[in-house]
Design an enzyme around this catalytic site. Structure first.
Site, PDB file in Angstrom:
ATOM      1  N   THR A 186       1.081  -1.279   0.086  1.00  0.00           N
ATOM      2  CA  THR A 186       0.099  -0.019  -0.035  1.00  0.00           C
ATOM      3  C   THR A 186       0.807   1.263  -0.023  1.00  0.00           C
ATOM      4  O   THR A 186       2.118   1.239   0.406  1.00  0.00           O
ATOM      5  CB  THR A 186      -1.027  -0.005   1.139  1.00  0.00           C
ATOM      6  OG1 THR A 186      -0.203   0.062   2.210  1.00  0.00           O
ATOM      7  CG2 THR A 186      -1.847  -1.099   1.249  1.00  0.00           C
ATOM      8  N   GLU A 331      -6.043  -3.426  -0.941  1.00  0.00           N
ATOM      9  CA  GLU A 331      -6.582  -4.409   0.051  1.00  0.00           C
ATOM     10  C   GLU A 331      -7.764  -5.220  -0.529  1.00  0.00           C
ATOM     11  O   GLU A 331      -7.852  -6.106   0.084  1.00  0.00           O
ATOM     12  CB  GLU A 331      -6.788  -3.949   1.292  1.00  0.00           C
ATOM     13  CG  GLU A 331      -5.682  -3.472   2.285  1.00  0.00           C
ATOM     14  CD  GLU A 331      -5.439  -1.682   2.001  1.00  0.00           C
ATOM     15  OE1 GLU A 331      -5.557  -1.442   1.031  1.00  0.00           O
ATOM     16  OE2 GLU A 331      -4.653  -1.337   3.060  1.00  0.00           O
ATOM     17  N   LYS A 444     -13.999  18.633  10.212  1.00  0.00           N
ATOM     18  CA  LYS A 444     -14.791  18.618  11.129  1.00  0.00           C
ATOM     19  C   LYS A 444     -15.259  20.152  11.665  1.00  0.00           C
ATOM     20  O   LYS A 444     -14.241  20.752  12.325  1.00  0.00           O
ATOM     21  CB  LYS A 444     -14.501  17.877  12.293  1.00  0.00           C
ATOM     22  CG  LYS A 444     -14.362  16.452  12.209  1.00  0.00           C
ATOM     23  CD  LYS A 444     -13.925  15.461  13.093  1.00  0.00           C
ATOM     24  CE  LYS A 444     -13.478  13.926  12.504  1.00  0.00           C
ATOM     25  NZ  LYS A 444     -12.211  13.982  12.210  1.00  0.00           N
ATOM     26  N   TRP A 449     -19.611  17.481   9.586  1.00  0.00           N
ATOM     27  CA  TRP A 449     -18.607  16.934   8.772  1.00  0.00           C
ATOM     28  C   TRP A 449     -18.539  17.713   7.330  1.00  0.00           C
ATOM     29  O   TRP A 449     -19.798  17.625   6.934  1.00  0.00           O
ATOM     30  CB  TRP A 449     -18.451  15.299   8.580  1.00  0.00           C
ATOM     31  CG  TRP A 449     -18.066  14.574   9.918  1.00  0.00           C
ATOM     32  CD1 TRP A 449     -17.510  15.238  10.998  1.00  0.00           C
ATOM     33  CD2 TRP A 449     -17.493  13.346   9.714  1.00  0.00           C
ATOM     34  NE1 TRP A 449     -17.325  14.394  11.717  1.00  0.00           N
ATOM     35  CE2 TRP A 449     -17.100  13.114  11.120  1.00  0.00           C
ATOM     36  CE3 TRP A 449     -17.913  12.216   8.879  1.00  0.00           C
ATOM     37  CZ2 TRP A 449     -16.860  11.894  11.552  1.00  0.00           C
ATOM     38  CZ3 TRP A 449     -17.374  11.135   9.500  1.00  0.00           C
ATOM     39  CH2 TRP A 449     -16.813  10.790  10.917  1.00  0.00           C
TER      40      TRP A 449
HETATM   41  P1  AMP Z   1      -5.257   2.378  -3.072  1.00  0.00           P
HETATM   42  O1  AMP Z   1      -5.066   1.464  -2.180  1.00  0.00           O
HETATM   43  O2  AMP Z   1      -3.773   3.184  -3.027  1.00  0.00           O
HETATM   44  O3  AMP Z   1      -5.497   2.220  -4.390  1.00  0.00           O
HETATM   45  O4  AMP Z   1      -5.870   3.547  -2.305  1.00  0.00           O
HETATM   46  C1  AMP Z   1      -7.171   3.212  -2.156  1.00  0.00           C
HETATM   47  C2  AMP Z   1      -7.961   4.573  -1.683  1.00  0.00           C
HETATM   48  O5  AMP Z   1      -8.091   5.472  -2.684  1.00  0.00           O
HETATM   49  C3  AMP Z   1      -9.563   4.232  -1.196  1.00  0.00           C
HETATM   50  O6  AMP Z   1      -9.503   3.883   0.279  1.00  0.00           O
HETATM   51  C4  AMP Z   1     -10.097   5.535  -1.378  1.00  0.00           C
HETATM   52  O7  AMP Z   1      -9.856   6.254  -0.343  1.00  0.00           O
HETATM   53  C5  AMP Z   1      -9.502   6.198  -2.412  1.00  0.00           C
HETATM   54  N1  AMP Z   1     -10.427   5.944  -3.744  1.00  0.00           N
HETATM   55  C6  AMP Z   1     -10.163   5.071  -4.745  1.00  0.00           C
HETATM   56  N2  AMP Z   1     -11.075   5.130  -5.569  1.00  0.00           N
HETATM   57  C7  AMP Z   1     -11.875   6.217  -5.303  1.00  0.00           C
HETATM   58  C8  AMP Z   1     -12.980   6.851  -5.783  1.00  0.00           C
HETATM   59  N3  AMP Z   1     -13.661   6.335  -7.132  1.00  0.00           N
HETATM   60  N4  AMP Z   1     -13.244   8.123  -5.370  1.00  0.00           N
HETATM   61  C9  AMP Z   1     -12.867   8.335  -4.175  1.00  0.00           C
HETATM   62  N5  AMP Z   1     -12.053   7.728  -3.464  1.00  0.00           N
HETATM   63  C10 AMP Z   1     -11.387   6.768  -4.074  1.00  0.00           C
END
Ligand code: AMP
Length: 547
Positions: A186, A331, A444, A449
């Site tokens: 990650t 994940e 906040k 929020w």
């Molecule tokens: P990653 O594991 O680096 O792919 O990041 C995952 C995170 O990206 C998610 O938990 C979200 O916070 C954000 N994310 C992924 N897709 C979207 C989306 N379509 N809109 C908003 N946030 C997103």
């Protein structure tokens, strides 16, 4: 009583065997690091991935040993996807945009044995190779005559020389479908990065699900361009789903600028493209002033960060390209939800449909989701209540590699474990999820929020704004108030006051940002997402006007 069906493990090797047999002549086109276009077929991928498997055997790599890549989207990377996992080893795709120190840390943590890299990453490998204690072989993804002479990397071989002498016959082994197949760390904004370790079973189930019509909807009639990198969550599973469906695949290599991507879409008659909003922004910025149109592109899946309404509008209304907004995470292999309309939405106006497309969509069968309040109590699906988003399912992690960070799951009353996504969301009565924020980015204000995504979406809808990032800033009365950092489009002008006025009528008065900060650039992380932690650091010492 057990069912009487054949017991056949779900293995990644079966995908490439299927692709070879059923659509062996399906095309795989790659823009190479060298700049030229390479073409061959699924049958060639199958043949050469068997050579990869033989080459790994000749290195005496054991079952589950890790083979790492630092590579763009291309055909050799695809062969490694199948040769490494198919032979029972674990493919570790490393994000080359990470800091070199972090790359070395990850390679050591994963205990990578072999590392294959595109020549564009040679300087990076030169910087880190001495620190990667477990890597015993370095392979440059190039022809034998392109191997750099004095690389300084001991024993460096070219990929073509490495697999060239190997037999094209290989009997893919059969093993437990729960065996590890690939891994991805990650982005890790805090602490050390943690790895999701995918299994053959999770990958195949995800590939089936991704191909469904209301998910990615891939087919043998598609020409698919994954701009999403193969080094980040397996390019959203497209290398697997494409093999399963027989889609033509077009790999962009390192050329992700608007012009190169546009030209590839047109030349290869791409019907389906997948990417993050930042990349699509570059494409649209290239196309608009030149009056360019798409001749074949029909659908695009956009995810990784929230897709702004202005982008949805541009694709849908200006170019006639259907936007499939998707949400997921490393994940989750990564797909969780995808936004496709239901039958009852088809009669709605284009604007009303676009408003639905702004949401991240409905859960894919296989993903259970719920939103909870701070006490863990489940919240209603009314499109208004927002809370922490939790998920469970067969392609979602139960723990991280080497149990890093401890047990991440949150048990429910029945003792079932849910993975906390770290996202805050609403879910409406039709099951459409809408992400309002990362939980740590939520603002906040006076106990209420404010969604930073909403504030950013409004800013980028202004014609003078190219990019926006909203953060909460300390306020003595309200705790926090939103401010928005913006990058102007080249040559465009807008004042702070004009932009604040632009918010009026578009959001509740108390949610309008207190200030606009004009910046040259907004920090972007290794996976194309805005780095709010870095932005907060940059704005340290900033005080709200009047305080
Ligand atoms: P990653 O594991 O680096 O792919 O990041 C995952 C995170 O990206 C998610 O938990 C979200 O916070 C954000 N994310 C992924 N897709 C979207 C989306 N379509 N809109 C908003 N946030 C997103």
């Amino acid at each position: 009583m057990l069912g009487l069906m054949q017991d056949q493990p779900l293995l990644i090797s079966s995908l490439i065997e299927f692709a070879e047999r059923h659509h062996g002549d399906g095309e795989i086109v790659s823009r190479r690091v060298e700049g030229d276009i390479h073409r061959y077929s699924w049958a060639d991928v199958a043949r050469r991935s068997r050579q990869v498997a033989n080459a790994l055997d000749s290195e005496n790599l054991l079952f589950s040993d890790r083979v790492a890549t630092l590579a763009w989207n291309g055909y050799r990377h695809l062969e490694l996807y199948y040769g490494v996992s198919g032979s029972g080893r674990v493919l570790h795709t490393i994000n080359p945009r990470l800091h070199p120190e972090q790359i070395a840390w990850i390679a050591n943590h994963a205990e990578d044995q072999i590392l294959c890299f595109d020549l564009s990453f040679l300087p990076l490998v030169q910087a880190v190779h001495a620190k990667c204690a477990t890597v015993k072989k370095w392979i440059a993804l190039c022809d034998a005559d392109k191997l750099p002479a004095d690389s300084g990397i001991p024993g460096l071989v070219s990929y073509e020389a490495w697999i060239g002498g190997q037999s094209t016959d290989y009997a893919w082994p059969s093993f437990d479908e729960n065996s590890a197949s690939s891994m991805c760390y990650t982005s890790g904004t805090t602490g050390n990065p943690k790895a999701a370790l995918y299994s053959h079973r999770s990958t195949i189930l995800h590939a089936y699900a991704a191909a469904l019509p209301d998910v990615m909807g891939l087919s043998a009639r598609d020409s698919v361009l994954p701009v999403v990198p193969m080094f980040h969550v397996n390019a959203w599973g497209i290398p697997y789903s494409a093999a399963l469906t027989g889609a033509k695949v077009v790999f962009p290599g390192p050329a992700l600028d608007g012009k190169s991507v546009y030209e590839l879409i047109e030349a290869e008659k791409v019907t389906y493209a997948a990417g993050v909003p930042t990349v699509w922004q570059m494409l649209l910025t290239h196309m608009k002033p030149a009056g360019l149109r798409f001749s074949t592109l029909k659908r695009t899946v956009i995810g990784g960060s929230a897709c702004p309404p202005a982008m949805i509008h541009a694709f849908q209304q200006d170019y006639g390209v259907e936007v499939l907004h998707a949400w997921g995470m490393t994940e989750m292999s990564p797909l969780g939800t995808l936004c496709t309309l239901k039958n009852k939405h088809l009669e709605m106006s284009a604007e009303a449909q676009d408003a639905i497309r702004l949401k991240q969509g409905r859960a894919i069968f296989g993903v259970d989701m719920k939103i909870v309040d701070s006490d863990g109590k489940e919240l209603p699906w009314d499109g208004k209540a927002y809370g922490d988003l939790l998920v469970k399912g067969p392609w979602i992690v139960k723990e991280y590699f080497k149990a890093e960070g401890g047990d991440p799951l949150v048990p429910d009353a029945q003792g079932r474990g849910w993975f906390p996504t770290g996202d805050v969301a609403t879910i409406d009565a039709d099951g459409f999820l809408q992400i309002t924020d990362r939980s740590k980015d939520v603002i906040k204000s006076g106990g209420e929020w404010i969604s930073s995504i909403d504030i950013e979406n409004i800013a980028v809808a202004h014609p003078a704004i190219a990019m926006a990032a909203c953060i909460g800033v300390f306020h003595p009365k309200w705790d926090e108030r939103p401010v928005v950092a913006v990058v102007k489009r080249p040559g465009a002008e807008v004042t702070r006051e004009e932009l604040i006025k632009f918010y009026e009528g578009k959001t509740a008065k108390w949610q309008i940002p207190d200030d606009v900060i004009f910046v040259e650039a907004i920090p972007i992380g290794a996976t194309g997402k805005i780095l709010k932690t870095k932005l907060r650091e940059q704005l340290k010492g900033y005080k709200l006007p009047g305080l």
